[in-house]
Design an enzyme around this catalytic site. Structure first.
Site, PDB file in Angstrom:
ATOM      1  N   ASP A 307       6.334 -15.043 -20.416  1.00 52.75           N
ATOM      2  CA  ASP A 307       5.344 -14.074 -20.328  1.00 52.75           C
ATOM      3  C   ASP A 307       5.067 -14.155 -18.986  1.00 52.75           C
ATOM      4  O   ASP A 307       5.271 -14.965 -18.018  1.00 52.75           O
ATOM      5  CB  ASP A 307       4.417 -14.559 -21.174  1.00 52.75           C
TER       6      ASP A 307
HETATM    7  C1  BGC Z   1       1.319 -10.095 -22.171  1.00 53.62           C
HETATM    8  C2  BGC Z   1       2.734  -9.471 -22.898  1.00 53.62           C
HETATM    9  C3  BGC Z   1       3.128  -8.779 -21.904  1.00 53.62           C
HETATM   10  C4  BGC Z   1       3.316  -8.971 -20.381  1.00 53.62           C
HETATM   11  C5  BGC Z   1       3.589  -7.910 -19.609  1.00 53.62           C
HETATM   12  C6  BGC Z   1       1.227 -10.338 -20.980  1.00 53.62           C
HETATM   13  O1  BGC Z   1      -0.340 -10.456 -20.553  1.00 53.62           O
HETATM   14  O2  BGC Z   1       1.202 -11.524 -22.984  1.00 53.62           O
HETATM   15  O3  BGC Z   1       3.042  -9.482 -24.071  1.00 53.62           O
HETATM   16  O4  BGC Z   1       4.449  -8.266 -22.374  1.00 53.62           O
HETATM   17  O5  BGC Z   1       1.861  -9.455 -20.107  1.00 53.62           O
HETATM   18  O6  BGC Z   1       2.635  -6.852 -19.388  1.00 53.62           O
END
Ligand code: BGC
Length: 811
Positions: A307
């Site tokens: 993530d």
């Molecule tokens: C989120 C993800 C997301 C990523 C990229 C993170 O804060 O948990 O779901 O894909 O950011 O934007």
């Protein structure tokens, strides 16, 4: 600068001062310097166990050309040949790469660099990768469609609609030149207030698994790589990067990991590991979850990315992490991969074979989707829609609004309907009460990343959102019908003036009250809700508004746009409330979909993907909010297998509306149950089948949990469903397994569903397939899937508590 891959992309989006929000970065607690490799895995890509492809029921599949959707599971797809080809090409491509070049494939270019949420730089003849949110739209891009949220498509219980949404989304991602869609999101809704539950598919692993399976097949059919997230146990937003979800192995397998298994079976390209720790080890550094379960047990051949900013150490590469995004650390341009990974490989802490495996997996996924064959270049800038150099304003919407509208209606759940209140029949006059009935004051993109509530609630907030090209409000949808019917329509969007609302309801043939409840990702706080909802109460004075209207009008109909369950006790039994329409999170056609259901243009067939309790305390798991933020907080999943309805059944708690419940404008009856074993066509797996029948656990092997003998059709349940009413309708027959007491499991577990459209007074045959896997429990000691000792029975019916037919699985 906004954290986590979220960017200030919407130039028109200004936060609304009446709904304050704040950004809060996560604190990752460093696990300290580790200097020894964590695992002895050899890191050869694992083959999925394949027999002879093309065998009946086990066709070789290419992600761009999946078989048609079936309303039941008939086939197990074999992606092994397509992966093998992709691996060969990837190995060739990287054969002349230096260590640094291989490392660059594994390391995002850094936050805010590049056009997408995350980006991998080009290298030699590899053009690089654009990774982009979200699960319901191409986030940060204009001329795109905002689809219904995951929770809405799950509420349809309709595989064809799940697939259609995935395909249309996949086409839009491809059209914008996105290589990897950061979708779908498949966390479990363990806690009713969990902020991102609406992005996912509900609170039952089977329903989530089928929704994930069809969505992955659809997205990839559209050409984009699909990334299943968040792996795993990211079940609340508060303290998401400083909490350890402590989960026993059986619960992990049977509940939380199952949707990822189904995604792998759909030919998934990548997985995003989550921020949190699992049993005291960060998800992106978790050898058990990444190497053992995902790559060994599930035979996953794609790659694992972190993530955004969730990587905590370089040695995560050894624990199974293949890519870090956005690439840099939260507070500097340094990276756990990049130069550090190069050093670790040069110094022998991480083997060259492992680095090769990482780069190969990432590039193989690109070949697997044929993205080397004339794939569009990225043609938008998710950081700035007014970037006239990079934003080519490509319109990718096609006629996807039709799918949005249909899923909006098909996922709407009719919870109450008395006195023939619905469908509406040319009412002479009507009033619409509540701000959710109308448009937002400053248009559909009034709030940055959906972080506010004003007007129809068509998405939640955070990275899981999109840019609206338009949104249809209920007022617009209903007025279109009123024009045809000659009805007069009035409205009042002031949620707080209950006196006025009551007065406006007097003398109206119908009073429709619209209420909302919102939630989102923990990067923003909206109306004091830090991502997770503070409570399960309607927002914006909703309960009082409903009661004020019901006090004055004996045909009050409540429409609810909510991200998840709400406590409806203050008004649900009010005699003047004649109908309740659970409209969910419907995307840009929300108002048309609501009108379709209200007027009976769409006969409701949505079913609840979670339980609506009478009391918040009735739910088995609550948010844990007592963390300090500076040290890791513990969340013990003490309820184990007993999430959502499994707990209500076990503890004998009567919910207000049970999981799987939903009414129609017609009624259905069930008859003629039959169940038969299906002869396996794979004689070479006979020994395994005999062992399973004798109660032995499946053996430990690479790909053991996705083995064909475990997932091929093993039993067929058949029955008849009759439409006993005078209008056409769709029934959603559901099959629940009741394990013997030796299994120590929940009283009922969903293991099958289908959708069947039936004309008035007509009868249709229905079939539901069960596999050996469906009947098994996870044996944590033997580390395999096992048939429990004793008789397995099952029920077929209209909800988790409305069983109509009972049977026993033949021994
Ligand atoms: C989120 C993800 C997301 C990523 C990229 C993170 O804060 O948990 O779901 O894909 O950011 O934007």
């Amino acid at each position: 600068m906004f954290p986590f891959g979220l960017v200030a992309g919407l130039s028109s989006a200004t936060p609304n001062s009446t709904t304050p929000f704040s950004f809060s970065p996560p604190t990752i607690i460093s696990s300290g310097v580790i200097t020894v490799p964590l695992s002895s895995y050899s890191f050869t890509p694992y083959p999925t166990p394949t027999l002879t492809p093309s065998q009946l029921g086990f066709p070789a599949a290419d992600p761009l050309n999946p078989p048609n959707v079936s309303s039941d599971r008939q086939v197990v797809l074999d992606f092994a040949p397509a992966w093998t080809t992709a691996y060969q090409k990837a190995r060739n491509l990287i054969s002349n790469y230096t260590i640094e070049e291989k490392v660059n494939i594994t390391t995002g270019v850094g936050f805010g660099v590049g056009l997408c949420s995350a980006n991998i730089a080009p290298n030699k003849n590899f053009p690089g990768l654009c990774l982009q949110d979200s699960p319901l739209a191409v986030r940060g891009a204009d001329f795109t469609t905002v689809f219904p949220a995951g929770i809405q498509v799950a509420s349809t219980w309709n595989r064809a609609l799940m697939r259609a949404r995935g395909l249309a989304l996949g086409q839009e991602f491809k059209g914008k030149g996105v290589n990897i869609a950061l979708a779908p999101m498949m966390n479990m809704g363990r806690v009713a207030q969990g902020g991102r539950n609406w992005e996912g598919f509900g609170a039952d692993p089977f329903l989530v698994g089928e929704s994930a399976y069809e969505t992955v097949l659809g997205l990839q059919h559209g050409g984009v790589q699909s990334c299943a997230k968040h792996f795993i146990n990211n079940e609340q937003e508060q303290f998401r990067a400083v909490e350890s979800s402590n989960v026993d192995d059986r619960t992990q397998h049977e509940i939380y990991a199952h949707p990822f298994l189904r995604s792998v079976m759909a030919g998934l390209s990548s997985v995003m590991c989550s921020f949190n720790l699992i049993n005291d080890t960060y998800a992106c550094n978790n050898d058990k979850m990444l190497n053992d379960i995902l790559k060994r047990e599930y035979g996953f051949q794609g790659f694992v990315m972190s993530d955004s900013f969730a990587t905590t150490t370089t040695l995560s590469a050894v624990a199974g992490l293949d890519m870090t995004i956005p690439g840099n650390l939260y507070d500097s341009n340094a990276s756990y991969f990049g130069g550090n990974l190069t050093d670790y490989v040069n110094e022998g802490y991480i083997s060259m074979a492992r680095l090769d495996d990482m780069a190969t997996r990432i590039i193989a996924a690109w070949y697997f989707l044929h993205q080397d064959e004339e794939y569009p270049a990225t043609n938008f800038n998710s950081y700035d829609q007014n970037d006239e150099v990079n934003n080519k304003h490509v319109n990718v919407q096609a006629d996807h609004y039709r799918i949005v509208r249909e899923i909006g209606a098909a996922g709407t759940v009719l919870l109450k309907n008395t006195n023939g209140a619905l469908p509406l029949n040319k009412p002479k006059n009507m009033v619409l009460i509540g701000s959710d009935a109308g448009p937002g004051k400053s248009g559909p993109n009034e709030f940055l990343f959906g972080g506010g509530v004003d007007g129809i609630l068509a998405e939640g907030w955070g990275s899981g959102t999109g840019t609206f090209s338009y949104v249809i409000s209920p007022l617009e949808g209903i007025q279109e019908r009123a024009r045809q019917d000659g009805s007069s329509v009035s409205w009042d969007f002031d949620d707080w003036n209950t006196d006025l609302a009551g007065t406006m309801a007097i003398g109206q043939a119908v009073a429709l009250v619209f209420t909302v409840s919102d939630s989102g990702e923990g990067i923003m706080t909206v109306d004091g809700n830090p991502g997770d909802r503070n409570n399960l109460t309607a927002w914006n004075n909703g309960d009082d508004l409903v009661l004020a209207v019901a006090a004055q009008n004996n045909n009050t109909i409540v429409v609810v746009n909510s991200v998840g369950p709400l406590i409806v006790e203050p008004w649900i039994e009010h005699p003047n409330i004649t109908a309740v329409v659970w409209a969910g999170i419907q995307g840009q056609e929300a108002g048309s979909a609501i009108a379709d259901v209200l007027y009976g243009a769409y006969n409701p067939s949505g079913r609840l993907p979670y339980t609506i309790a009478k009391d918040p305390a009735d739910y088995p798991a609550q948010l844990v909010t007592n963390g300090s933020g500076s040290e890791v907080m513990t969340i013990n999943y003490t309820e184990g297998l007993f999430i959502d309805y499994r707990h209500f059944d076990q503890a004998n708690i009567t919910p207000r509306f049970e999981f799987g419940f939903g009414l129609s404008y017609t009624t259905f009856s069930y008859s003629n149950l039959g169940v038969a074993a299906i002869q396996s066509s794979n004689t070479d797996q006979e020994d395994l089948i005999i062992a399973w029948e004798g109660g032995e656990a499946s053996p430990i092997a690479e790909g053991s949990s996705v083995a064909l003998w475990l997932h091929e059709p093993a039993f067929q349940v058949t029955f008849m469903v009759t439409n006993t009413g005078s209008v056409s309708g769709t029934e959603i027959p559901q099959l629940y397994i009741h394990h013997p007491s030796s299994a120590c499991g929940p009283p009922s577990v969903l293991k099958g569903f289908t959708n069947v459209e039936i004309g008035p007074y007509d009868t249709k045959p229905v079939s539901i397939i069960l596999s050996r896997y469906d009947l098994s429990i996870w044996d944590a000691v033997a580390q395999g899937w096992r048939k429990p000792d004793g008789q397995i029975s099952f029920s077929v019916g209209a909800s988790s508590r409305d069983f109509r037919l009972w049977g026993v699985i033949p021994a």
